[in-house]
Scaffold this motif. Structure first.
Motif, mmCIF file in Angstrom:
data_model
loop_
_atom_site.group_PDB
_atom_site.id
_atom_site.type_symbol
_atom_site.label_atom_id
_atom_site.label_comp_id
_atom_site.label_asym_id
_atom_site.label_seq_id
_atom_site.Cartn_x
_atom_site.Cartn_y
_atom_site.Cartn_z
ATOM 1 N N HIS A 244 0.837 -1.206 0.000
ATOM 2 C CA HIS A 244 0.000 0.000 0.000
ATOM 3 C C HIS A 244 0.869 1.252 0.000
ATOM 4 C CE1 HIS A 244 -2.672 3.141 1.539
ATOM 5 N NE2 HIS A 244 -3.682 2.397 1.050
ATOM 6 N N TRP B 192 0.653 3.924 -3.054
ATOM 7 C CA TRP B 192 0.111 5.262 -2.749
ATOM 8 C C TRP B 192 0.981 5.920 -1.672
ATOM 9 C CZ3 TRP B 192 -3.219 0.920 -2.747
ATOM 10 C CH2 TRP B 192 -4.015 0.790 -3.880
ATOM 11 N N ARG C 212 -0.611 9.021 0.249
ATOM 12 C CA ARG C 212 -1.798 8.894 1.100
ATOM 13 C C ARG C 212 -1.406 8.913 2.571
ATOM 14 N NH1 ARG C 212 -6.013 4.346 -1.252
ATOM 15 N NH2 ARG C 212 -6.405 5.314 -3.289
ATOM 16 N N ASP D 65 -5.980 2.581 3.686
ATOM 17 C CA ASP D 65 -7.184 1.870 3.269
ATOM 18 C C ASP D 65 -6.756 0.610 2.524
ATOM 19 O OD1 ASP D 65 -9.674 1.007 2.606
ATOM 20 O OD2 ASP D 65 -9.997 2.508 1.018
ATOM 21 N N ASN E 263 -8.442 -2.001 1.834
ATOM 22 C CA ASN E 263 -9.432 -2.545 0.898
ATOM 23 C C ASN E 263 -9.232 -2.016 -0.516
ATOM 24 O OD1 ASN E 263 -10.809 -4.154 2.757
ATOM 25 N ND2 ASN E 263 -11.965 -2.377 3.521
ATOM 26 N N SER E 264 -8.530 -0.897 -0.641
ATOM 27 C CA SER E 264 -8.284 -0.349 -1.977
ATOM 28 C C SER E 264 -7.368 -1.260 -2.797
ATOM 29 C CB SER E 264 -7.661 1.045 -1.858
ATOM 30 O OG SER E 264 -6.424 0.973 -1.148
ATOM 31 N N ALA F 103 -9.165 -3.287 -5.485
ATOM 32 C CA ALA F 103 -9.802 -2.603 -6.603
ATOM 33 C C ALA F 103 -8.893 -2.600 -7.823
ATOM 34 C CB ALA F 103 -10.150 -1.161 -6.201
ATOM 35 N N ASN G 135 -15.420 -3.954 -7.395
ATOM 36 C CA ASN G 135 -14.757 -4.322 -6.155
ATOM 37 C C ASN G 135 -14.636 -5.821 -5.978
ATOM 38 O OD1 ASN G 135 -14.352 -1.688 -5.400
ATOM 39 N ND2 ASN G 135 -16.297 -1.561 -4.266
#
Length: 738
Positions: free
Chosen positions: A673, A677, A680, A684, A686-687, A690, A726
């Protein structure tokens, strides 16, 4: 000129003749000087004078009041007990004693100080046996002579003439008091040509008369190895007792003499005997744990060895020497010395002599049972080092020969009942992993019950060691099966020197018992140790062997791990355990799929439907947990009440063990993550599911070395790519069996 020539020639001849006469006179004078010096030394050496006396003493010479006899006897006795007697002295004194020229009491005294300094001439022994046949020697004296002969047997320079009078020696086997010693001597002298039908019948009749005596059974077992068609008596594969050591009279003197001689004589007897130090304790000590030095039973300077061109084992240093002398090597009389030489073991493995393995088992049985198993508590540092050395040598030998010994197996079954789990642990567990397949009817009593008591009351390290030992044991069993199944079809003869022949169904029953036993140990062990990752690693090692029994080893058997192993591995906090579980499930699927296809084609074996159902249950739960994020939902294997889940205040608890939120992979998800990103500030996870990030995350995860997890995902999950939703990356499993 002719006269001058003749004159000069005659002068030369006379001159040369005079020179020869001078050199001849000089040589004769030197020989006379040497002979005179020798006679002077003999006249001045009391020991040589004593030997001369005993060689010339007449039969019927009185013993009582004979000061000359006593003086000479004391002189020889002093030399024998201090530095040992040379071969010539052994011949003189043995002939004097056994001929009873001065009575039986002197014979007993002489036999007690008859300690060889180097070798024992075989002609002296043959002559003594001849006196045994014709003289009226007391039974107790005959027993003493046979005990002495067995003690110095390996120091006899050759055995050919002794084997030539095998029949005369066999004649004494019917004497009840002599039978144990005669059987032992015959056991050492027996060759294939020695086994005759009338001798077998005589031993069987004697066994009927005296009962199943161990010494008779051991000799019959050797006869059965050479001629199984003659010995129809059913003999036990493991016999207790047998031949005992009869060396107590000469043990200390032999050891002292050979230490004083700086080990010039490497006798198996002397090297396997230690001097018992005085102590107030009455407990038994280690005495026979030293591995004998390699020495041939035929001395290199003996006439027999030169005439037969026997190659001494102690001169064997290179493999080309072994190849050049394969048919000239004679095995030692005491086989324990072979443990110290890889070349000697090569020769032993080449000749495939069943009697040699039987004799080696006998030596090991005595060393392990009599002097290791029954000595309790009182272990000095020297004794412990001897035991460690012996067991290491035994382990090395078994690894070299790729086989275990029956005497080692019998020793381990007894020793496990008194073992504390710490004494020589690596060696004991190493030997335990070498035992051949144990029948399922007795494996629980012999192996499982003693190990259970040790396992549940031991440390974490011991638990890991036991699991590793049982894994090595299973590996060797499966290897034996894969080798001998190819040679013998479905009739498995586990070893050419192992008396156990086991059918395929019997072998499978033993394997199933072992796998289920380890499953029980693993389940309880993980509970006791809080699912420790080290113990779990050894358990997964074992199931990596179990999952491939069909494809890798050709055994039509599939045994799944119990729930007490599967779920702790799936929920482990270290990613290595989860990855290894994925590999195990992948191999289970490959084996089950192949077994099902072969089962439809040949119908030669059957994998139960219950096994397929259990595997599908495990597979379904693992996919739902790691991939579909359906943990704790109704209908799953593990159901938790919704109210209880709400009290935990964990958002979306059903996703807690997927490939992103699983405690083992959470660190990798955070790292991924951050790389995707970096700007950020809010996390998150859960992203990651995606879009293409899910595929990128899987590639990132598999690049970290989790090949087992990658194989599991590729073989058990059908991935559907639906861009922009998703649900990206969600899929269904492929059923293994309907």
């Amino acid at each position: 000129m002719a006269k001058a020539a003749n004159l000069s020639r005659s002068d030369l001849d006379s001159s040369s003749g005079s020179d020869l006469s001078v050199s001849s006179r000089t040589s004769n004078r030197s020989l006379r000087v040497v002979e005179k010096e020798r006679r002077r030394n003999e006249a001045g050496d009391p020991f040589l004078l004593a030997l001369k006396y005993f060689s010339e003493v007449k039969a019927g010479t009185p013993r009582m009041g004979n000061d000359v006899l006593e003086r000479n006897l004391v002189q020889v006795e002093r030399v024998g007990l201090s530095r040992g007697l040379p071969p010539e002295a052994i011949s003189v004194m043995l002939d004097y004693a056994m001929s009873l020229r001065t009575g039986g009491m002197i014979c007993v005294r002489v036999l007690k100080f008859l300690i060889p300094a180097t070798v024992v001439p075989q002609e002296a022994v043959v002559q003594a046996v001849a006196w045994l046949c014709v003289s009226k020697i007391a039974i107790s004296t005959q027993v003493l002579f046979l005990r002495w002969l067995l003690t110095v047997f390996d120091m006899i320079d050759s055995k050919d003439n002794l084997r030539a009078i095998y029949g005369f020696i066999f004649h004494f086997v019917t004497e009840e008091n002599l039978s144990p010693y005669i059987c032992h001597l015959l056991y050492l002298l027996t060759r294939r040509e020695s086994v005759r039908p009338f001798r077998v019948r005589k031993l069987l009749d004697l066994q009927t008369k005296m009962g199943r005596q161990p010494f008779l059974l051991h000799l019959l077992s050797l006869y059965k190895v050479f001629c199984p068609e003659l010995v129809t008596l059913a003999l036990p594969s493991q016999m207790r007792g047998g031949f005992k050591n009869h060396n107590s009279t000469w043990k200390a003197a032999l050891s002292a003499v050979q230490k004083r001689n700086n080990g010039q004589v490497s006798s198996d007897i002397s090297l396997t005997l230690g001097v018992k130090h005085k102590t107030n304790s009455r407990k038994r000590k280690y005495h026979h744990l030293e591995v004998p030095s390699l020495s041939s039973s035929v001395q290199r300077n003996s006439p027999s060895s030169s005439s037969r061109k026997v190659f001494p084992l102690e001169q064997l240093h290179t493999f080309p020497q072994l190849l050049d002398n394969l048919h000239r090597i004679e095995l030692p009389s005491q086989m324990g010395s072979l443990l110290g030489s890889s070349l000697a073991l090569c020769y032993l493995d080449y000749v495939q002599d069943d009697s040699a393995f039987l004799r080696l088992n006998f030596w090991l049985g005595h060393a392990l049972h009599e002097e290791f198993l029954f000595c309790s508590g009182d272990r000095g540092s020297g004794s412990s080092s001897e035991a460690l050395h012996l067991l290491n040598r035994l382990l090395s030998t078994q690894n070299f020969l790729q086989e275990g010994f029956s005497s080692t197996e019998g020793f381990l079954y007894k020793f496990l009942n008194v073992w504390d789990g710490s004494l020589l642990r690596p060696q004991i567990l190493g030997l335990l992993s070498d035992i051949p397949v144990v029948p399922s009817s007795c494996i629980n009593q012999l192996l499982f019950e003693p190990l259970v008591q040790l396992f549940f009351t031991s440390t974490l390290f011991f638990k890991c060691s036991v699991i590793d030992c049982l894994n090595n044991m299973l590996l060797k069993w499966l290897t034996w099966h894969s080798v001998y199944a190819l040679e013998d079809g479905l009739d498995i003869s586990l070893h050419s020197h192992t008396p156990m022949n086991m059918s395929l169904s019997g072998f499978m029953d033993s394997v199933v018992e072992l796998v289920r036993f380890v499953g029980r140990l693993a389940t309880v062990g993980l509970q006791l140790e809080g699912c420790h990752s080290l113990l779990l690693s050894f358990i997964l090692d074992f199931y990596e062997t179990v999952c491939d029994m069909f494809l890798r080893y050709g055994l039509p058997l599939v045994v799944l791990p119990p729930v007490g192993v599967f779920y702790p591995a799936l929920f482990a906090t270290d990613p290595v355990s989860v990855d290894r579980l994925g590999y195990i499930m992948y191999r289970y699927k490959k084996n089950l799929t192949s077994a099902k296809c072969q089962q439809k084609e040949t119908k030669a074996f059957h994998i139960s439907r219950q096994t397929f159902r259990e595997f599908n249950h495990y597979l379904s739960f693992m996919v739902s947990c790691l991939w579909n994020s359906k943990m704790f939902l109704p209908g799953m294997a593990i159901e938790v009440d919704q109210e209880l889940l709400s009290l935990s205040k964990v958002a979306k608890p059903w996703t807690s063990f997927d490939l992103i939120h699983h405690p083992a992979f959470l660190g990798y998800a955070l790292d991924f993550h951050h790389k995707c990103w970096p700007e950020r500030k809010e996390m998150d996870l859960n992203s990651i599911k995606a879009g293409k990030q899910w595929d990128w995350y899987l590639e990132f995860l598999f690049s970290q070395g989790f090949q087992g997890l990658q194989q599991f995902v590729q073989s058990s999950i059908t991935r559907r790519s639906v861009a922009g939703t998703n649900d990206q990356g969600q899929g269904d499993r492929q059923p293994t069996n309907s």
